[in-house]
Design an enzyme around this catalytic site. Structure first.
Site, PDB file in Angstrom:
ATOM      1  N   ARG A   1      53.975  53.811  19.262  1.00  0.00           N
ATOM      2  CA  ARG A   1      53.740  55.238  19.070  1.00  0.00           C
ATOM      3  C   ARG A   1      52.915  55.872  20.181  1.00  0.00           C
ATOM      4  O   ARG A   1      53.251  56.949  20.649  1.00  0.00           O
ATOM      5  CB  ARG A   1      53.162  55.529  17.694  1.00  0.00           C
ATOM      6  CG  ARG A   1      51.796  54.948  17.438  1.00  0.00           C
ATOM      7  CD  ARG A   1      51.301  55.381  16.082  1.00  0.00           C
ATOM      8  NE  ARG A   1      52.173  54.905  15.024  1.00  0.00           N
ATOM      9  CZ  ARG A   1      52.326  55.518  13.853  1.00  0.00           C
ATOM     10  NH1 ARG A   1      51.693  56.631  13.610  1.00  0.00           N
ATOM     11  NH2 ARG A   1      53.097  54.995  12.940  1.00  0.00           N
ATOM     12  N   THR A   2      51.868  55.217  20.610  1.00  0.00           N
ATOM     13  CA  THR A   2      51.056  55.823  21.666  1.00  0.00           C
ATOM     14  C   THR A   2      51.853  55.908  22.965  1.00  0.00           C
ATOM     15  O   THR A   2      51.817  56.902  23.678  1.00  0.00           O
ATOM     16  CB  THR A   2      49.766  55.017  21.884  1.00  0.00           C
ATOM     17  OG1 THR A   2      49.097  54.891  20.637  1.00  0.00           O
ATOM     18  CG2 THR A   2      48.848  55.706  22.877  1.00  0.00           C
TER      19      THR A   2
ATOM     20  N   LYS B   1      49.324  34.082  32.790  1.00  0.00           N
ATOM     21  CA  LYS B   1      49.973  33.194  33.737  1.00  0.00           C
ATOM     22  C   LYS B   1      49.362  33.291  35.125  1.00  0.00           C
ATOM     23  O   LYS B   1      49.747  32.563  36.020  1.00  0.00           O
ATOM     24  CB  LYS B   1      51.467  33.495  33.808  1.00  0.00           C
ATOM     25  CG  LYS B   1      52.264  32.761  32.745  1.00  0.00           C
ATOM     26  CD  LYS B   1      53.731  33.133  32.823  1.00  0.00           C
ATOM     27  CE  LYS B   1      54.431  32.819  31.508  1.00  0.00           C
ATOM     28  NZ  LYS B   1      55.582  33.678  31.281  1.00  0.00           N
TER      29      LYS B   1
ATOM     30  N   ARG C   1      46.739  51.033  28.539  1.00  0.00           N
ATOM     31  CA  ARG C   1      46.163  50.408  27.344  1.00  0.00           C
ATOM     32  C   ARG C   1      45.943  48.930  27.649  1.00  0.00           C
ATOM     33  O   ARG C   1      46.791  48.266  28.237  1.00  0.00           O
ATOM     34  CB  ARG C   1      47.085  50.540  26.143  1.00  0.00           C
ATOM     35  CG  ARG C   1      46.636  49.612  25.011  1.00  0.00           C
ATOM     36  CD  ARG C   1      47.249  49.916  23.706  1.00  0.00           C
ATOM     37  NE  ARG C   1      46.766  51.184  23.181  1.00  0.00           N
ATOM     38  CZ  ARG C   1      47.042  51.611  21.953  1.00  0.00           C
ATOM     39  NH1 ARG C   1      47.787  50.881  21.145  1.00  0.00           N
ATOM     40  NH2 ARG C   1      46.578  52.759  21.526  1.00  0.00           N
TER      41      ARG C   1
ATOM     42  N   HIS D   1      39.348  55.222  22.691  1.00  0.00           N
ATOM     43  CA  HIS D   1      40.728  55.692  22.622  1.00  0.00           C
ATOM     44  C   HIS D   1      40.629  57.218  22.587  1.00  0.00           C
ATOM     45  O   HIS D   1      40.817  57.843  21.550  1.00  0.00           O
ATOM     46  CB  HIS D   1      41.408  55.119  21.374  1.00  0.00           C
ATOM     47  CG  HIS D   1      42.890  55.354  21.320  1.00  0.00           C
ATOM     48  ND1 HIS D   1      43.588  56.009  22.326  1.00  0.00           N
ATOM     49  CD2 HIS D   1      43.814  55.037  20.371  1.00  0.00           C
ATOM     50  CE1 HIS D   1      44.872  56.065  21.983  1.00  0.00           C
ATOM     51  NE2 HIS D   1      45.027  55.482  20.810  1.00  0.00           N
TER      52      HIS D   1
END
Lengths: 318, 450
Positions: free
Chosen positions: A67-68, A95, A117, A145
């Site tokens: 959604r974001t 990795k 994010r 946020h």
């Protein structure tokens, strides 16, 4: 092309949006005013603007979030930017490629805005120091946020006409929540009264020092509140680690119709999503008349457009 | 400051063929905590040892051929003995070799490095104890003595050959960065070590209470959205250890304490007469949680930087002798372990080169007398480890640091000798500078003013 009528010329003295704590109350007001205008545009048939035409926006998501990410994507596209989504699974980072290697790679592609994010607090700030473009924090660990707090504020303001003096109860997993931290910061900055409600295992140390009233009992916590904001409880935290069971959590901390009657009759019910129905919120409350949860999603696009536009006004050659 | 100033370092002893000239210092402030000496005088070095010392040594008192140094009132003290140094050798030579660590040590006035066994392979048998000592003999310009691992592979289970490693040169035994969580294992180790009078050095921090914590638990951690480490992670483990010392009787040294509450526990144990000593990192004495600022990973340490109240309590405990020694906790980390978000970075900071000057902050602030600082960085650790150095008495090894306690300068990480540049004091203002470091009568570092 649609035009943004009566848009106030915005003066936004920041290159990045990394957190609410960098914003003054004036900055917050200006962003919300700007976003209000975008809400109207988003409801038209012709939604496209040209503010970011020619600009490249990269959505860099180290942590999956449908959604974001879509909200930022839509916001960028409606402003005319070229938007690219990059989902970097945390496994590929493990990795060997570090966050800064990724940053350097992106930097070489000359983006104008990067939306990030990341699962670690401070990661977005670290990245912002290493790239030449504007950076928007779309959530960093349990830190901030900011666009979520802004969209919550916009939703509240449109219903209540103001933020100052309102009582807002934030309920649930405060410990792991960046949404809680950003909301506490924003609501305090604009003069709202903030309460937090949670079992003690889900409260961070010294939370009272952030200017909130702490309640262990949701009944006292939401009593006479203007807004009740529920937070998501992550699945891995439900079974024994922080709370003993879903059943016990819902019984004491879940928002149901009976508990909601303790808040003001016109109290808003909010949730940043995605919801766990029957865990932190009862379905009938989530879908009830006081719920503005779907509207929050709509405000999300408008607020993100406002943030992108405000940052774009400071980009070189703007 | 003269512009032609250029520091120089000595080379490892085996490459020096010439007989070293005697060195005579006069007009220096002699500080020798071993006998409470703090007076102006001179000191003569010959044959690698301190030949004479005292106020009677003036400019004309030295033998022909000696290098005579007018100290200009600067301080001459026993060289520092740093009880906690991580080098990268063997195993992580890109972070630090024994040679590069020794150059940092020399520039910082450290004449003996006590190296931790957290290498790859681990220093947990006689061969490895022997190996690092040979490496040091061939490549280092200061003395090195290793600590042996207390358990095989530092895994916290099987005891190592404490007796044989002691004979081979291990000066103490430790589980390095990791605590021994099994109380039974710890009890047996303390009991067994007692028979060899071996010292056990322990990182007293409960890993379960640390959990995913990355900094001191409190308001700052909450604001930064970082998981906290409660003070009890330290006090719980220290209390257990001290009870086991009471039961088993072995000599125990808490490697680095960080909290005010642990000091209460420690004081009680010392008052009861238990054979316990304790150290503190220079970082916990001079920095606090707020220095982390916006996620500065070079300040991510274990134990973490604590509150200002904790720091002040540690400084007080250092001044009154409750805390015995200061360590640099030198822990070189490089880009691949530190250029990450805060929680994902490794712990540790370098510190050999800034140990003394950072400690001088406590002298300049009036909190700790200079002689006590030297005691905590030289005389006490030497005594705890049973080393000959740590004093200016005639007959002792000529391991010395000559420093200006007041010279101002600003730390530039690029100018530090360590291969890794993760200093918590980047761009910090310092007051005090090492002018010369001498090991066994040989100058291993010269700041280059003369």
């Amino acid at each position: 092309m649609a035009t943004l009528q009566d848009a106030p010329p915005i003066s936004f003295p920041h290159r990045h949006l990394l957190g609410i704590d960098q914003l003054s109350p004036f900055d917050i007001d200006a962003l919300l005013d700007l976003a209000d205008g975008f809400v109207e545009i988003n409801r038209r048939t012709e939604k496209k603007l040209a503010t970011l035409r020619g600009r490249t926006q990269i959505n860099l998501f180290f942590e999956a979030s449908t959604r974001t990410q879509s909200s930022f994507e839509l916001a960028g596209k409606r402003l005319g930017a070229d938007v690219m989504n990059m989902s970097v699974g945390s496994s590929s980072v493990k990795k060997g490629e570090t966050l800064l290697d990724t940053a350097m790679t992106l930097h070489a592609m000359h983006p104008d805005i990067i939306v990030v994010r990341h699962q670690s607090a401070g990661a977005v700030e670290l990245l912002a120091r290493k790239v030449g473009c504007s950076v928007v924090n779309a959530g960093d660990g349990a830190h901030e946020h900011p666009t979520q707090a802004l969209l919550d504020a916009l939703t509240i303001r449109r219903h209540k006409g103001r933020l100052q003096g309102l009582t807002v109860a934030i309920c649930g997993d405060i410990l792991h929540s960046r949404v809680a931290r950003s909301n506490i910061g924003l609501l305090n900055a604009v003069g709202a009264r903030v309460r937090v409600v949670a079992p003690s295992t889900l409260l961070p140390a010294a939370i009272d020092r952030l200017g909130v009233e702490v309640h262990g009992d949701i009944r006292s916590g939401i009593k006479d509140a203007d807004v009740v904001m529920m937070l998501r409880l992550q699945r891995e935290r439900m079974h024994g680690a922080f709370v003993p069971s879903v059943r016990e959590y819902f019984h004491y901390y879940g928002l149901d119709a009976a508990k909601l009657t303790l808040a003001k009759p016109d109290a808003l019910v909010m949730h940043p999503g995605p919801m766990n129905r029957g865990v932190e919120i009862a379905s009938d409350v989530a879908d009830g008349p006081q719920s503005v949860i779907r509207e929050q999603v709509e405000m999300g696009v408008a607020v993100r457009m406002a943030v992108l536009e405000a940052l774009a006004s400071n980009l070189p050659n703007a | 400051m003269p512009t032609d100033q250029k520091p120089t370092w000595g080379s490892p002893e085996r490459f020096e063929r010439e007989r070293v000239r005697p060195i005579g210092f006069h007009n220096v402030r002699l500080i020798d905590p071993a006998n409470g000496r703090d007076e102006t005088g001179g000191l003569l070095i010959d044959e690698g040892k301190i030949a004479d010392v005292g106020p009677h040594l003036t400019a004309d008192a030295f033998p022909e051929g000696a290098e005579v140094i007018d100290g200009g009132g600067n301080v001459l003290a026993p060289g520092l003995v740093d009880m906690q140094v991580f080098t990268g050798e063997p195993g992580y030579e890109h972070r630090e070799t024994i040679a590069s660590a020794s150059r940092a040590a020399a520039a910082g006035g450290v004449t003996t490095m006590i190296c931790m066994p957290d290498t790859n392979p681990v220093i947990h048998d006689v061969a490895m104890v022997d190996y690092v000592q040979r490496l040091a003999r061939d490549t280092a310009i200061v003395r090195l003595a290793p600590m042996g691992a207390l358990t095989r592979d530092l895994a916290g289970n099987e005891m190592t050959e404490i007796g044989l490693m002691s004979e081979a040169g291990a000066v103490a035994f430790t589980n390095g960065r990791k605590a021994i969580t099994n109380a039974q294992t710890m009890r047996r180790a303390l009991t067994y070590a007692r028979d060899f009078d071996a010292l056990i050095v322990h990182h007293a921090e409960d890993p379960d209470l640390v959990g995913e914590g990355v900094m001191h638990e409190g308001e700052t951690a909450t604001r930064l959205g970082l998981k906290g480490i409660p003070a009890e992670a330290e006090t719980v483990m220290l209390s257990r250890d001290l009870k086991l010392v009471g039961l088993a009787g072995g000599r125990y040294h808490a490697a680095q304490l960080s909290t005010a509450r642990a000091l209460t526990t420690l004081r009680r144990a010392k008052e009861r007469g238990l054979p316990v000593t304790a150290g503190v990192s220079i970082n916990n004495l001079t920095l606090n949680e707020n220095d982390i600022g916006t996620y500065r990973t070079f300040l991510k340490l274990s134990p973490p930087l604590r509150s200002e109240d904790d720091r002040m309590a540690l400084v007080g405990a250092l001044a009154d002798g409750l805390i015995d020694v200061i360590v640099s906790s030198h822990d070189p980390q490089d880009v691949e372990t530190k250029r990450h978000p805060f929680a994902d970075s490794e712990d540790g900071a370098i510190g050999l080169e800034t140990l003394l000057v950072a400690a001088l902050r406590l002298h300049h602030s009036g909190d700790v007398p200079l002689i006590r600082l030297i005691d905590a960085m030289s005389t006490r650790p030497a005594a705890i480890l049973g080393l000959e150095s740590g004093s200016l008495e005639a007959g002792r090894p000529a391991d010395l640091v000559f420093f200006d306690p007041d010279m101002p300068w600003i730390v530039n990480a690029e100018e530090l000798s360590s291969l890794s540049k993760n200093t918590p004091f980047e761009d910090a203002r310092m007051q005090g500078r090492v002018l010369r470091t001498i090991v066994a009568g040989r100058t291993v570092y010269d700041y280059g003013l003369h």
